[in-house]
Design an enzyme around this catalytic site. Structure first.
Site, PDB file in Angstrom:
ATOM      1  N   GLY A 181      32.943  55.922  17.432  1.00 30.53           N
ATOM      2  CA  GLY A 181      32.866  57.373  17.540  1.00 30.53           C
ATOM      3  C   GLY A 181      32.736  58.112  16.222  1.00 30.53           C
ATOM      4  N   SER A 182      32.038  57.527  15.245  1.00 31.71           N
ATOM      5  CA  SER A 182      31.938  58.237  13.954  1.00 31.71           C
ATOM      6  C   SER A 182      31.083  59.501  14.077  1.00 31.71           C
ATOM      7  CB  SER A 182      31.392  57.311  12.868  1.00 31.71           C
ATOM      8  OG  SER A 182      30.022  57.040  13.044  1.00 31.71           O
TER       9      SER A 182
ATOM     10  N   ASP B 299      15.952  56.981  25.481  1.00 34.51           N
ATOM     11  CA  ASP B 299      15.619  57.297  24.085  1.00 34.51           C
ATOM     12  C   ASP B 299      14.295  58.065  23.958  1.00 34.51           C
ATOM     13  OD1 ASP B 299      17.971  56.042  23.266  1.00 34.51           O
ATOM     14  OD2 ASP B 299      16.999  54.107  23.057  1.00 34.51           O
TER      15      ASP B 299
ATOM     16  N   ILE C 199      22.803  52.982  30.120  1.00 32.84           N
ATOM     17  CA  ILE C 199      21.561  53.512  30.697  1.00 32.84           C
ATOM     18  C   ILE C 199      21.964  54.451  31.827  1.00 32.84           C
ATOM     19  CG2 ILE C 199      19.523  52.886  32.051  1.00 32.84           C
ATOM     20  CD1 ILE C 199      19.410  50.301  30.361  1.00 32.84           C
TER      21      ILE C 199
ATOM     22  N   HIS D  46      19.878  58.790  18.326  1.00 34.50           N
ATOM     23  CA  HIS D  46      19.341  57.432  18.337  1.00 34.50           C
ATOM     24  C   HIS D  46      19.010  57.049  16.897  1.00 34.50           C
ATOM     25  CE1 HIS D  46      17.465  53.872  19.936  1.00 34.50           C
ATOM     26  NE2 HIS D  46      16.426  54.097  19.163  1.00 34.50           N
TER      27      HIS D  46
ATOM     28  N   THR E 164      16.304  62.954  28.655  1.00 31.97           N
ATOM     29  CA  THR E 164      15.525  62.971  29.892  1.00 31.97           C
ATOM     30  C   THR E 164      15.721  61.616  30.570  1.00 31.97           C
ATOM     31  OG1 THR E 164      13.572  62.167  28.717  1.00 31.97           O
ATOM     32  CG2 THR E 164      13.796  64.563  28.947  1.00 31.97           C
TER      33      THR E 164
ATOM     34  N   ARG F  12      25.401  51.608  39.228  1.00 32.79           N
ATOM     35  CA  ARG F  12      25.184  52.665  38.223  1.00 32.79           C
ATOM     36  C   ARG F  12      25.351  54.048  38.828  1.00 32.79           C
ATOM     37  NH1 ARG F  12      23.426  51.097  33.329  1.00 32.79           N
ATOM     38  NH2 ARG F  12      22.421  49.081  33.343  1.00 32.79           N
TER      39      ARG F  12
ATOM     40  N   GLU G 120      22.891  60.506  10.228  1.00 29.43           N
ATOM     41  CA  GLU G 120      23.320  60.899  11.578  1.00 29.43           C
ATOM     42  C   GLU G 120      24.452  61.915  11.503  1.00 29.43           C
ATOM     43  OE1 GLU G 120      23.898  57.772  14.508  1.00 29.43           O
ATOM     44  OE2 GLU G 120      22.787  56.358  13.262  1.00 29.43           O
TER      45      GLU G 120
ATOM     46  N   ASN H 227      21.319  63.329  22.849  1.00 24.47           N
ATOM     47  CA  ASN H 227      21.617  61.960  22.427  1.00 24.47           C
ATOM     48  C   ASN H 227      21.240  61.829  20.955  1.00 24.47           C
ATOM     49  OD1 ASN H 227      22.261  59.133  22.692  1.00 24.47           O
ATOM     50  ND2 ASN H 227      20.056  58.699  22.739  1.00 24.47           N
TER      51      ASN H 227
END
Ligand code: GAR
Length: 192
Positions: free
Chosen positions: A12-13, A142, A89, A106, A138, A62, A171, A104
């Site tokens: 969780g950085s 990614d 996912i 990435h 979406t 899922r 990031e 998100n």
């Protein structure tokens, strides 16, 4: 005040960088993990942030997991959901529910290298630049409209680990910045 719910799977950085940015007008309503042992949960709880763990292994599908996760998230009335190293996912129903209000991050310069092992793949491809991307989520993994990118130069002696460390520093700059723009109402979505 905009409510932010952050989802993590591990250390969780990026979540820490967003919390520590103390963005005006933003309230970190909760940090939720899909792994009860995610190290970031303890860090958030120590700072008085509401935390929850929802173990994906306890669900048959899922769809079942995502439905339970959405109920958990929505209990905190989020304006923005932030995936910060959330390694799951997501189902189309889940991404549709949060369309336009889920980010998100990435560790590549999307659309290059979606998926795993991004740094090794960038090295193998001979990239001279690497980096990270914050994007709206979406249904496609990614992908989605890009909010912010940060780039670093690849050195001849970089390894996947050294490149990951460089990119992680970027990031931690671009993710709080992107959340700040959202909170300030400065983002509009137009196609991609
Ligand atoms: C970060 O490098 C993030 O970009 C990556 O996982 C790491 C999580 O680190 N996310 C993905 O690969 C998503 N496709 P953190 O838990 O310290 O923030």
């Amino acid at each position: 005040m905009k409510n932010i719910v952050i989802l993590i799977s591990g250390r969780g950085s990026n979540m820490q960088a967003i919390v520590e940015a103390q963005l005006p007008g933003a309230r970190i309503a909760a940090v939720i993990a899909n792994r009860p042992d995610a190290a970031g949960l303890a860090w958030a709880a120590e700072r008085g942030i509401a935390t929850a763990a929802l173990d994906h292994k306890a669900f048959a599908s899922r769809e079942d997991f995502d439905a339970a996760l959405a109920a958990q998230i929505d209990a905190f009335a989020p304006d923005l959901v932030v995936l910060a190293g959330f390694m799951r996912i997501l189902t189309p129903g889940f991404t549709q529910h949060y369309a336009g209000r889920m980010f998100n991050i990435h560790p590549s310069l999307l659309p290059a290298f979606p998926g795993l092992h991004t740094h090794q793949r960038a090295l193998d491809a001979g990239c001279r630049l690497a980096g990270a991307t914050v994007h709206f989520v979406t249904a496609e993994l990614d992908h989605g409209p890009i909010v912010a990118q940060g780039a670093v130069a690849v050195a001849d002696d970089d390894t996947a680990d050294s490149l990951a460390a460089k990119v992680l520093r970027v990031e931690h700059q671009i993710y709080p910045q992107a959340v700040r723009w959202f909170v300030e109402g400065r983002l509009t979505l137009a196609g991609q």
